[in-house]
Write an enzyme that holds these catalytic residues in place. Sequence first.
Site, PDB file in Angstrom:
ATOM      1  N   GLY A 174       0.800  -1.225   0.000  1.00 47.67           N
ATOM      2  CA  GLY A 174       0.000   0.000   0.000  1.00 47.67           C
ATOM      3  C   GLY A 174       0.825   1.264   0.000  1.00 47.67           C
ATOM      4  O   GLY A 174       0.391   2.304  -0.520  1.00 47.67           O
ATOM      5  N   ASN A 175       2.057   1.199   0.575  1.00 46.60           N
ATOM      6  CA  ASN A 175       2.899   2.396   0.606  1.00 46.60           C
ATOM      7  C   ASN A 175       3.391   2.790  -0.770  1.00 46.60           C
ATOM      8  O   ASN A 175       3.938   3.876  -0.965  1.00 46.60           O
ATOM      9  CB  ASN A 175       4.082   2.186   1.545  1.00 46.60           C
ATOM     10  CG  ASN A 175       5.005   1.061   1.077  1.00 46.60           C
ATOM     11  OD1 ASN A 175       4.539  -0.023   0.727  1.00 46.60           O
ATOM     12  ND2 ASN A 175       6.290   1.311   1.080  1.00 46.60           N
ATOM     13  N   LYS A 184     -10.950  -8.617   9.645  1.00 45.82           N
ATOM     14  CA  LYS A 184     -10.291  -7.579   8.852  1.00 45.82           C
ATOM     15  C   LYS A 184     -11.061  -6.265   8.955  1.00 45.82           C
ATOM     16  O   LYS A 184     -12.207  -6.166   8.501  1.00 45.82           O
ATOM     17  CB  LYS A 184     -10.207  -8.034   7.391  1.00 45.82           C
ATOM     18  CG  LYS A 184      -9.569  -7.022   6.458  1.00 45.82           C
ATOM     19  CD  LYS A 184      -8.082  -6.897   6.690  1.00 45.82           C
ATOM     20  CE  LYS A 184      -7.436  -5.998   5.644  1.00 45.82           C
ATOM     21  NZ  LYS A 184      -5.984  -5.846   5.880  1.00 45.82           N
ATOM     22  N   LYS A 192      -3.704  -9.621  -0.483  1.00 45.89           N
ATOM     23  CA  LYS A 192      -3.156  -9.450  -1.829  1.00 45.89           C
ATOM     24  C   LYS A 192      -1.904 -10.289  -2.062  1.00 45.89           C
ATOM     25  O   LYS A 192      -1.639 -10.724  -3.181  1.00 45.89           O
ATOM     26  CB  LYS A 192      -2.923  -7.979  -2.131  1.00 45.89           C
ATOM     27  CG  LYS A 192      -1.767  -7.323  -1.420  1.00 45.89           C
ATOM     28  CD  LYS A 192      -0.575  -7.097  -2.344  1.00 45.89           C
ATOM     29  CE  LYS A 192       0.485  -6.241  -1.700  1.00 45.89           C
ATOM     30  NZ  LYS A 192       0.911  -6.585  -0.364  1.00 45.89           N
ATOM     31  N   LYS A 218       2.741 -12.489   4.019  1.00 42.89           N
ATOM     32  CA  LYS A 218       3.834 -12.482   3.053  1.00 42.89           C
ATOM     33  C   LYS A 218       4.688 -13.744   3.185  1.00 42.89           C
ATOM     34  O   LYS A 218       5.060 -14.379   2.178  1.00 42.89           O
ATOM     35  CB  LYS A 218       4.693 -11.231   3.233  1.00 42.89           C
ATOM     36  CG  LYS A 218       3.994  -9.934   2.846  1.00 42.89           C
ATOM     37  CD  LYS A 218       4.851  -8.737   3.137  1.00 42.89           C
ATOM     38  CE  LYS A 218       4.228  -7.461   2.581  1.00 42.89           C
ATOM     39  NZ  LYS A 218       2.855  -7.226   3.088  1.00 42.89           N
TER      40      LYS A 218
END
Length: 307
Positions: A9-10, A124, A208, A270
């Site tokens: 997102g960054n 979430k 994602k 991740k």
Amino acid sequence: MKIVAALGGNAIVRYREKGTAEEQLGHIDAAVAPLARMAAAGHAVMITHGNGPQVGDILLQNECARDAVPRMPLDVCGAESQGMIGYMIQQCMQNRLGPGAQVATVLSRTLVDPGDPTFVTPSKAIGPYYSGPEARALAAAEGWAMREEEGRGWRRIVPSPDPLEVLEIATIRTLFDAGTVVVAGGGGGVPVVRQGGLLRGVEAVVDKDLAAERIAVGIGADLLLMLTDVPGVFSGFGTPARTLLNSLDAATARRLLAEGEFGEGSMAPKVLAAIRFVGSGGKTAIIAHLDDAEAALDGEVGTLLTA
């Protein structure tokens, strides 16, 4: 090399920014610059991305305008954000690669299991903050699950089911194999379930990075490159004893994951995506800082995970 790059997102919106189109385009252009150089050097590149801030803004717009226009469900909001961010990435990549390059965004749906346990225990948080009375009214009127965040208010919480399959994978693979820089799976893809032979969007959010792993396996990628806002995977993160792990094998990563070493909503997905990728035939997964994409590709920085 066949590379799937997952932008955090960054890469799109920075903390305390307003999130204007100009700000987002500027960050995206900087983020895709090293990916464009990889593509120009002969690597096949596919890009996926987060969408949390953008979906949050769309949901806030829904709330602000709820008396004037109908509120859109979460799956539709996710599709809106995919189109918006995909367009921005596509535009920036095209400008960097030149008019002869083929760049395409594929609006993607991710199949999930309607029996996934997260549908029973959503966790979430999404969208704007509400006061206690507002949260109770929305829970009663909309059936939303709500959770209080100390000092900030109440937020809606939704399921985050495991991705089973990205439904557009054959299209993505065809474009990718033909030399197109493909942007797909944004925000984990729009989550859908199959019921009675028909597909239906659901109010959920797919991680994602886990969706990126499904795409990477589906197109036969060599490398899953997850770019984020930290230099790599740490043990003891957030403590004085924190240590950057330059390399991990899948067995060690799996053990540390089971021991709760990694942040549940941040690094854990991740690491899990990396484990799944190398366990499904992928060669290497790398987790690195967004600014270090090329150095990570050369093995100089980040955390490299292999089978």
